[in-house]
Design a protein around this motif. Sequence first.
Motif, PDB file in Angstrom:
ATOM      1  N   PHE A   1       0.839  -1.206   0.000  1.00  0.00           N
ATOM      2  CA  PHE A   1       0.000   0.000   0.000  1.00  0.00           C
ATOM      3  C   PHE A   1       0.869   1.248   0.000  1.00  0.00           C
ATOM      4  O   PHE A   1       0.638   2.192  -0.773  1.00  0.00           O
ATOM      5  N   ARG A   2       1.893   1.269   0.851  1.00  0.00           N
ATOM      6  CA  ARG A   2       2.766   2.440   0.972  1.00  0.00           C
ATOM      7  C   ARG A   2       3.505   2.725  -0.334  1.00  0.00           C
ATOM      8  O   ARG A   2       3.672   3.888  -0.717  1.00  0.00           O
ATOM      9  N   SER A   3       3.936   1.679  -1.025  1.00  0.00           N
ATOM     10  CA  SER A   3       4.715   1.877  -2.252  1.00  0.00           C
ATOM     11  C   SER A   3       3.851   2.293  -3.435  1.00  0.00           C
ATOM     12  O   SER A   3       4.342   2.933  -4.371  1.00  0.00           O
ATOM     13  N   ILE A   4       2.566   1.949  -3.406  1.00  0.00           N
ATOM     14  CA  ILE A   4       1.701   2.222  -4.550  1.00  0.00           C
ATOM     15  C   ILE A   4       0.928   3.524  -4.399  1.00  0.00           C
ATOM     16  O   ILE A   4       0.760   4.265  -5.373  1.00  0.00           O
ATOM     17  N   HIS A   5       0.481   3.846  -3.195  1.00  0.00           N
ATOM     18  CA  HIS A   5      -0.496   4.936  -3.075  1.00  0.00           C
ATOM     19  C   HIS A   5       0.080   6.311  -3.403  1.00  0.00           C
ATOM     20  O   HIS A   5      -0.651   7.224  -3.777  1.00  0.00           O
ATOM     21  N   ARG A   6       1.402   6.470  -3.327  1.00  0.00           N
ATOM     22  CA  ARG A   6       2.007   7.755  -3.659  1.00  0.00           C
ATOM     23  C   ARG A   6       2.724   7.758  -5.005  1.00  0.00           C
ATOM     24  O   ARG A   6       3.234   8.788  -5.445  1.00  0.00           O
ATOM     25  N   ALA A   7       2.799   6.630  -5.663  1.00  0.00           N
ATOM     26  CA  ALA A   7       3.563   6.526  -6.908  1.00  0.00           C
ATOM     27  C   ALA A   7       2.880   7.297  -8.038  1.00  0.00           C
ATOM     28  O   ALA A   7       1.655   7.276  -8.167  1.00  0.00           O
ATOM     29  N   ASP A   8       3.700   7.976  -8.845  1.00  0.00           N
ATOM     30  CA  ASP A   8       3.188   8.642 -10.037  1.00  0.00           C
ATOM     31  C   ASP A   8       3.258   7.632 -11.182  1.00  0.00           C
ATOM     32  O   ASP A   8       4.255   7.526 -11.880  1.00  0.00           O
ATOM     33  N   LEU A   9       2.190   6.872 -11.351  1.00  0.00           N
ATOM     34  CA  LEU A   9       2.187   5.770 -12.299  1.00  0.00           C
ATOM     35  C   LEU A   9       2.217   6.228 -13.755  1.00  0.00           C
ATOM     36  O   LEU A   9       2.451   5.423 -14.650  1.00  0.00           O
ATOM     37  N   SER A  10       1.992   7.513 -13.986  1.00  0.00           N
ATOM     38  CA  SER A  10       1.989   8.009 -15.368  1.00  0.00           C
ATOM     39  C   SER A  10       3.272   8.759 -15.718  1.00  0.00           C
ATOM     40  O   SER A  10       3.423   9.261 -16.822  1.00  0.00           O
ATOM     41  N   GLU A  11       4.203   8.856 -14.776  1.00  0.00           N
ATOM     42  CA  GLU A  11       5.415   9.658 -14.994  1.00  0.00           C
ATOM     43  C   GLU A  11       6.254   9.107 -16.144  1.00  0.00           C
ATOM     44  O   GLU A  11       6.726   9.847 -17.007  1.00  0.00           O
ATOM     45  N   VAL A  12       6.475   7.814 -16.134  1.00  0.00           N
ATOM     46  CA  VAL A  12       7.262   7.187 -17.204  1.00  0.00           C
ATOM     47  C   VAL A  12       6.483   5.960 -17.680  1.00  0.00           C
ATOM     48  O   VAL A  12       6.380   4.988 -16.962  1.00  0.00           O
ATOM     49  N   LEU A  13       5.945   6.036 -18.870  1.00  0.00           N
ATOM     50  CA  LEU A  13       5.091   4.947 -19.348  1.00  0.00           C
ATOM     51  C   LEU A  13       5.603   4.454 -20.698  1.00  0.00           C
ATOM     52  O   LEU A  13       5.293   5.014 -21.745  1.00  0.00           O
ATOM     53  N   ASP A  14       6.413   3.405 -20.661  1.00  0.00           N
ATOM     54  CA  ASP A  14       6.915   2.742 -21.865  1.00  0.00           C
ATOM     55  C   ASP A  14       6.150   1.422 -21.984  1.00  0.00           C
ATOM     56  O   ASP A  14       6.516   0.421 -21.367  1.00  0.00           O
ATOM     57  N   LEU A  15       5.091   1.439 -22.763  1.00  0.00           N
ATOM     58  CA  LEU A  15       4.194   0.284 -22.822  1.00  0.00           C
ATOM     59  C   LEU A  15       4.895  -0.968 -23.340  1.00  0.00           C
ATOM     60  O   LEU A  15       4.629  -2.074 -22.867  1.00  0.00           O
ATOM     61  N   ARG A  16       5.802  -0.812 -24.302  1.00  0.00           N
ATOM     62  CA  ARG A  16       6.512  -1.977 -24.834  1.00  0.00           C
ATOM     63  C   ARG A  16       7.395  -2.603 -23.752  1.00  0.00           C
ATOM     64  O   ARG A  16       7.449  -3.824 -23.608  1.00  0.00           O
ATOM     65  N   PHE A  17       8.060  -1.779 -22.976  1.00  0.00           N
ATOM     66  CA  PHE A  17       8.927  -2.243 -21.895  1.00  0.00           C
ATOM     67  C   PHE A  17       8.102  -2.908 -20.799  1.00  0.00           C
ATOM     68  O   PHE A  17       8.457  -3.982 -20.290  1.00  0.00           O
ATOM     69  N   LEU A  18       6.992  -2.277 -20.431  1.00  0.00           N
ATOM     70  CA  LEU A  18       6.113  -2.844 -19.409  1.00  0.00           C
ATOM     71  C   LEU A  18       5.523  -4.171 -19.869  1.00  0.00           C
ATOM     72  O   LEU A  18       5.468  -5.133 -19.099  1.00  0.00           O
ATOM     73  N   ALA A  19       5.108  -4.220 -21.132  1.00  0.00           N
ATOM     74  CA  ALA A  19       4.484  -5.437 -21.659  1.00  0.00           C
ATOM     75  C   ALA A  19       5.485  -6.582 -21.702  1.00  0.00           C
ATOM     76  O   ALA A  19       5.157  -7.724 -21.346  1.00  0.00           O
ATOM     77  N   PHE A  20       6.720  -6.296 -22.133  1.00  0.00           N
ATOM     78  CA  PHE A  20       7.724  -7.359 -22.216  1.00  0.00           C
ATOM     79  C   PHE A  20       8.017  -7.950 -20.842  1.00  0.00           C
ATOM     80  O   PHE A  20       8.011  -9.181 -20.666  1.00  0.00           O
ATOM     81  N   ASN A  21       8.302  -7.104 -19.871  1.00  0.00           N
ATOM     82  CA  ASN A  21       8.662  -7.597 -18.547  1.00  0.00           C
ATOM     83  C   ASN A  21       7.508  -8.340 -17.884  1.00  0.00           C
ATOM     84  O   ASN A  21       7.728  -9.348 -17.197  1.00  0.00           O
ATOM     85  N   SER A  22       6.297  -7.846 -18.076  1.00  0.00           N
ATOM     86  CA  SER A  22       5.128  -8.512 -17.499  1.00  0.00           C
ATOM     87  C   SER A  22       4.913  -9.885 -18.141  1.00  0.00           C
ATOM     88  O   SER A  22       4.697 -10.888 -17.447  1.00  0.00           O
ATOM     89  N   ALA A  23       4.990  -9.912 -19.487  1.00  0.00           N
ATOM     90  CA  ALA A  23       4.798 -11.174 -20.198  1.00  0.00           C
ATOM     91  C   ALA A  23       5.910 -12.164 -19.856  1.00  0.00           C
ATOM     92  O   ALA A  23       5.656 -13.369 -19.702  1.00  0.00           O
ATOM     93  N   TRP A  24       7.133 -11.673 -19.704  1.00  0.00           N
ATOM     94  CA  TRP A  24       8.254 -12.566 -19.384  1.00  0.00           C
ATOM     95  C   TRP A  24       8.062 -13.207 -18.010  1.00  0.00           C
ATOM     96  O   TRP A  24       8.297 -14.403 -17.839  1.00  0.00           O
TER      97      TRP A  24
END
Length: 329
Positions: free
Chosen positions: A53-76
Amino acid sequence: MWEYMSLSINTTMPFVLLALLGIFLKRRGFIGDKFVTQGNKIVFYFAIPTTIFRSIHRADLSEVLDLRFLAFNSAWLVFFFLVVWVLAYKFMSDKGSVSSFVNSAYRSSLSVVAPPLLWLMFSAELHLGINPDIYAKGILMVSVLLILSYATAAVLFAVHDTKATGGELVVGILKAIAKNPVVIGVVAGLVMNVLMNTLHFELPAFVNNTVNPLANLVMPLAMICVGANLAFHGFDIKFKYVVVSVAVKLLVMPVASVLVALLFGFTGSDLTIIMILNALPMAVGAYVMQAELGGDSYIGASVLMLTMTLSSITLTLFIFLFRVFGFLV
């Protein structure tokens, strides 16, 4: 090279020393099996969800959004998890240890070990001229993988702990995920993140002052319980599972992730982040979840202890090789 080894040692050795303290306390009679059971419950049901909760509730989730990078790591992560699960179920003779073996082999210490390592590698404060977005991208990836790793582990234990079949199995898995304290912590953190970013809502100071010390319980209490749970079984089949799980976590996972990432065209800082996130030692939360959900505590505690100890060597070696081959400037 030595600065990376120093950071790795300074980051991982406290875990080892606290585990050794747990061994000492158990053997001297200061704590017993009841303390370990209750301690794991406190960490799993309260401390870890609070940390998430502490790590997520203050995070700026839109600050750096590289969808290809996120998709690769998640799929891997999901792909590697499924491959290890299938192979373990096919080749392990002790089917009751499959969930513990798999959980130990793919869960990385994303919330504790990853942030300081990424900070040393990519912090604009330490490296003049470096793009600060690289560090932010790594931290965002940590947050996403943290959610995914707990979700996949919840499915793993739900499948192995239920005797239901067909539709009952699906319902059982969904119920297990919905009731999982970590998932609740993730959802609460995301809801609070939305409230803070849209309505500019702030948590009262007394809530933050309660959340922080509770979240900080994870590492010391969990590692003392790990030490108290450690017991050498001799060179039996469970010890062999431990050795294989350690090798998969510290060697197979990072090497395979880098090779696949190269095939997808990732280079430079992106490739380095991928390597680090896959070369991390086993997560403390993975052990606690394993112990609480009916997994094999011996496998979890042993793999955690060994990966924490050995990762300072393997991580430093991988970083050195990345410099030699020009992936890291």
